[in-house]
Design a protein around this motif. Sequence first.
Motif, mmCIF file in Angstrom:
data_model
loop_
_atom_site.group_PDB
_atom_site.id
_atom_site.type_symbol
_atom_site.label_atom_id
_atom_site.label_comp_id
_atom_site.label_asym_id
_atom_site.label_seq_id
_atom_site.Cartn_x
_atom_site.Cartn_y
_atom_site.Cartn_z
ATOM 1 N N THR A 104 0.850 -1.182 0.000
ATOM 2 C CA THR A 104 0.000 0.000 0.000
ATOM 3 C C THR A 104 0.891 1.239 0.000
ATOM 4 O OG1 THR A 104 -1.992 0.980 0.976
ATOM 5 C CG2 THR A 104 -0.290 0.249 2.496
ATOM 6 N N LEU A 105 0.293 2.381 -0.267
ATOM 7 C CA LEU A 105 1.046 3.609 -0.535
ATOM 8 C C LEU A 105 1.330 4.413 0.726
ATOM 9 C CD1 LEU A 105 -1.322 4.170 -3.394
ATOM 10 C CD2 LEU A 105 1.053 4.777 -3.827
ATOM 11 N N GLY A 106 2.530 4.989 0.782
ATOM 12 C CA GLY A 106 2.860 5.985 1.781
ATOM 13 C C GLY A 106 2.972 7.363 1.165
ATOM 14 N N ASN A 107 3.201 8.360 1.991
ATOM 15 C CA ASN A 107 3.305 9.722 1.479
ATOM 16 C C ASN A 107 4.539 9.919 0.605
ATOM 17 O OD1 ASN A 107 4.174 9.451 4.426
ATOM 18 N ND2 ASN A 107 5.375 11.237 3.781
ATOM 19 N N HIS A 108 5.613 9.174 0.854
ATOM 20 C CA HIS A 108 6.809 9.332 0.022
ATOM 21 C C HIS A 108 6.572 8.834 -1.400
ATOM 22 C CE1 HIS A 108 10.127 10.854 2.604
ATOM 23 N NE2 HIS A 108 9.265 10.512 3.557
ATOM 24 N N GLU A 109 5.691 7.874 -1.565
ATOM 25 C CA GLU A 109 5.345 7.439 -2.913
ATOM 26 C C GLU A 109 4.686 8.564 -3.709
ATOM 27 O OE1 GLU A 109 6.851 4.313 -1.198
ATOM 28 O OE2 GLU A 109 4.898 4.774 -0.338
ATOM 29 N N TYR A 110 4.063 9.501 -2.984
ATOM 30 C CA TYR A 110 3.388 10.618 -3.646
ATOM 31 C C TYR A 110 4.283 11.850 -3.793
ATOM 32 C CZ TYR A 110 -1.214 8.434 -3.895
ATOM 33 O OH TYR A 110 -2.265 7.626 -4.229
ATOM 34 N N ALA A 111 5.594 11.672 -3.660
ATOM 35 C CA ALA A 111 6.486 12.777 -4.020
ATOM 36 C C ALA A 111 6.271 13.143 -5.483
ATOM 37 C CB ALA A 111 7.934 12.386 -3.762
ATOM 38 N N GLU A 112 5.964 12.141 -6.289
ATOM 39 C CA GLU A 112 5.444 12.364 -7.637
ATOM 40 C C GLU A 112 3.924 12.258 -7.512
ATOM 41 O OE1 GLU A 112 3.799 12.351 -11.128
ATOM 42 O OE2 GLU A 112 3.788 10.352 -10.232
ATOM 43 N N PRO A 113 3.168 13.300 -7.891
ATOM 44 C CA PRO A 113 1.749 13.391 -7.517
ATOM 45 C C PRO A 113 0.873 12.212 -7.876
ATOM 46 C CG PRO A 113 2.520 15.504 -8.372
ATOM 47 C CD PRO A 113 3.635 14.529 -8.586
ATOM 48 N N THR A 114 1.243 11.433 -8.886
ATOM 49 C CA THR A 114 0.430 10.273 -9.249
ATOM 50 C C THR A 114 1.031 8.958 -8.751
ATOM 51 O OG1 THR A 114 1.533 9.998 -11.389
ATOM 52 C CG2 THR A 114 -0.395 11.459 -11.315
ATOM 53 N N ALA A 115 2.115 9.046 -7.961
ATOM 54 C CA ALA A 115 2.792 7.842 -7.443
ATOM 55 C C ALA A 115 3.147 6.882 -8.571
ATOM 56 C CB ALA A 115 1.933 7.149 -6.386
ATOM 57 N N SER A 116 3.624 7.425 -9.667
ATOM 58 C CA SER A 116 3.848 6.615 -10.867
ATOM 59 C C SER A 116 4.900 5.532 -10.651
ATOM 60 C CB SER A 116 4.248 7.509 -12.038
ATOM 61 O OG SER A 116 5.434 8.231 -11.760
ATOM 62 N N GLY A 117 5.959 5.832 -9.890
ATOM 63 C CA GLY A 117 6.993 4.827 -9.649
ATOM 64 C C GLY A 117 6.454 3.619 -8.917
ATOM 65 N N TYR A 118 5.580 3.872 -7.947
ATOM 66 C CA TYR A 118 4.946 2.800 -7.178
ATOM 67 C C TYR A 118 4.078 1.930 -8.073
ATOM 68 C CZ TYR A 118 1.555 0.803 -3.813
ATOM 69 O OH TYR A 118 0.735 -0.038 -3.098
ATOM 70 N N PHE A 119 3.187 2.544 -8.836
ATOM 71 C CA PHE A 119 2.274 1.768 -9.666
ATOM 72 C C PHE A 119 3.003 1.032 -10.795
ATOM 73 C CE2 PHE A 119 -0.882 4.676 -7.726
ATOM 74 C CZ PHE A 119 -1.742 3.712 -7.212
ATOM 75 N N GLN A 120 4.084 1.625 -11.305
ATOM 76 C CA GLN A 120 4.865 0.933 -12.323
ATOM 77 C C GLN A 120 5.546 -0.298 -11.743
ATOM 78 O OE1 GLN A 120 7.540 3.849 -13.995
ATOM 79 N NE2 GLN A 120 5.845 5.123 -14.747
ATOM 80 N N TYR A 121 6.066 -0.181 -10.539
ATOM 81 C CA TYR A 121 6.780 -1.301 -9.927
ATOM 82 C C TYR A 121 5.839 -2.458 -9.600
ATOM 83 C CZ TYR A 121 9.718 -3.948 -6.666
ATOM 84 O OH TYR A 121 10.413 -4.954 -6.021
ATOM 85 N N GLY A 123 2.419 -2.848 -10.524
ATOM 86 C CA GLY A 123 1.419 -3.268 -11.491
ATOM 87 C C GLY A 123 0.108 -3.629 -10.819
ATOM 88 N N THR A 124 -0.502 -4.718 -11.240
ATOM 89 C CA THR A 124 -1.823 -5.089 -10.729
ATOM 90 C C THR A 124 -1.800 -5.504 -9.270
ATOM 91 O OG1 THR A 124 -1.524 -7.356 -11.543
ATOM 92 C CG2 THR A 124 -2.634 -5.797 -13.010
ATOM 93 N N GLN A 125 -0.626 -5.785 -8.701
ATOM 94 C CA GLN A 125 -0.547 -6.129 -7.281
ATOM 95 C C GLN A 125 -0.972 -4.969 -6.381
ATOM 96 O OE1 GLN A 125 3.546 -8.314 -7.739
ATOM 97 N NE2 GLN A 125 2.908 -8.534 -5.611
ATOM 98 N N ALA A 126 -0.927 -3.759 -6.894
ATOM 99 C CA ALA A 126 -1.211 -2.569 -6.091
ATOM 100 C C ALA A 126 -2.667 -2.141 -6.170
ATOM 101 C CB ALA A 126 -0.310 -1.421 -6.543
ATOM 102 N N GLY A 127 -3.514 -2.955 -6.769
ATOM 103 C CA GLY A 127 -4.894 -2.542 -6.946
ATOM 104 C C GLY A 127 -5.028 -1.624 -8.152
ATOM 105 N N PRO A 128 -6.213 -1.069 -8.370
ATOM 106 C CA PRO A 128 -6.429 -0.212 -9.535
ATOM 107 C C PRO A 128 -5.480 0.986 -9.555
ATOM 108 C CG PRO A 128 -8.526 -0.797 -8.515
ATOM 109 C CD PRO A 128 -7.455 -1.247 -7.574
ATOM 110 N N ALA A 129 -4.852 1.234 -10.676
ATOM 111 C CA ALA A 129 -3.920 2.355 -10.796
ATOM 112 C C ALA A 129 -4.622 3.662 -10.461
ATOM 113 C CB ALA A 129 -3.358 2.411 -12.212
ATOM 114 N N GLY A 130 -3.946 4.484 -9.676
ATOM 115 C CA GLY A 130 -4.512 5.758 -9.262
ATOM 116 C C GLY A 130 -5.360 5.675 -8.015
ATOM 117 N N LYS A 131 -5.760 4.458 -7.634
ATOM 118 C CA LYS A 131 -6.560 4.286 -6.419
ATOM 119 C C LYS A 131 -5.707 3.696 -5.304
ATOM 120 C CE LYS A 131 -10.931 3.758 -8.903
ATOM 121 N NZ LYS A 131 -12.105 2.866 -9.177
ATOM 122 N N GLY A 132 -5.189 2.503 -5.531
ATOM 123 C CA GLY A 132 -4.283 1.919 -4.553
ATOM 124 C C GLY A 132 -4.961 1.286 -3.361
ATOM 125 N N TYR A 133 -6.272 1.084 -3.410
ATOM 126 C CA TYR A 133 -6.951 0.342 -2.348
ATOM 127 C C TYR A 133 -7.610 -0.889 -2.959
ATOM 128 C CZ TYR A 133 -10.733 3.447 -4.062
ATOM 129 O OH TYR A 133 -11.604 4.160 -4.842
#
Length: 314
Positions: A104-121, A123-133
């Motif tokens: 799940t996402l922390g605030n440091h993942e949102y240093a880039e406003p869309t947390a793109s690095g997190y969602f790229q790493y 993929g589908t394991q993180a839930g729907p892109a842009g949502k993260g829940y």
Amino acid sequence: MLLYAAFCFPGCSQTAQTAAVLQKVDPSPSQASTDGQTFILVGAGDIASCKDPDGARATAKLLEQIPGTIFAAGDLAYERGSSAEFQNCYGTSWGEFKARTKPTLGNHEYAEPTASGYFQYWGTQAGPAGKGYYSFDLGSWHIVALNTNCYARELGGCGKGSPQEEWLKKDLAEHPDSCVAAYGHHALFSSGVFKSHAVHPELKVLWQDLYAAHAALVLAGHEHSYERFAPQDPDGHADPLNGIREIVVGTGGRSHDPLGFAMANSEVRNTDTYGVIKLTLTPGHYTWQFIPEAGKMFADSGSGVCPPHAAPAS
């Protein structure tokens, strides 16, 4: 350890050799239950720093010995959650267990406003892109991964009627007979020194939904410390029968934070030990065990039951 580098053919770069050496095979990959009823959920938050990776490596060594599902409760790759930091820092420690990790996402993942690095790493394991829940089941337990970054541009808040809150109510309603645990990065309750960092009242509505569904546990990070609370309601009143036990386990390896005066219902605190919390989940019951990094003595353990109406269906 994979020995790809030893078989590197002509033209293979030194960088590729180094990266290959750092990739390891997960020695405890099983997420399955041996008896169909007992499941392990283990993890922490606030994990891998590129500047000082030793803490994350120490907690990764603990995970090597523990089978089951891993939760990673945000702030996984410091300082900005970039793709490079995920690959080079998280990837070379906790990344060994990527296949069995539920992040799940922390605030440091949102240093880039869309947390793109997190969602790229992830993929589908993180839930729907842009949502993260998202949510998943471990036997009779229903586990909810929350995005507690309520001010993230794409999330739409955490208040009543927000997309995540509406999803959470629906998701919980679809699992009326399950024991419920949830995790996210930020905590509603924490004895951290700086209350604006430690305590997040914007999560109260999500807690109200979890409380109404008789959730047993909420796990969090953000404060780089360990703190266990007695079961309580969303207003912080002790509720031994129906309350939610919150455990803050921001001990994944990044650094240590001090704690201030203990809040009401705070039972156990530690500020100098990296480690992971291991939950053993069985029908209607759970145990917890904080496992410290090698060389440290702090530990915490205990057990609890699911609130009454959440007993598993017969």
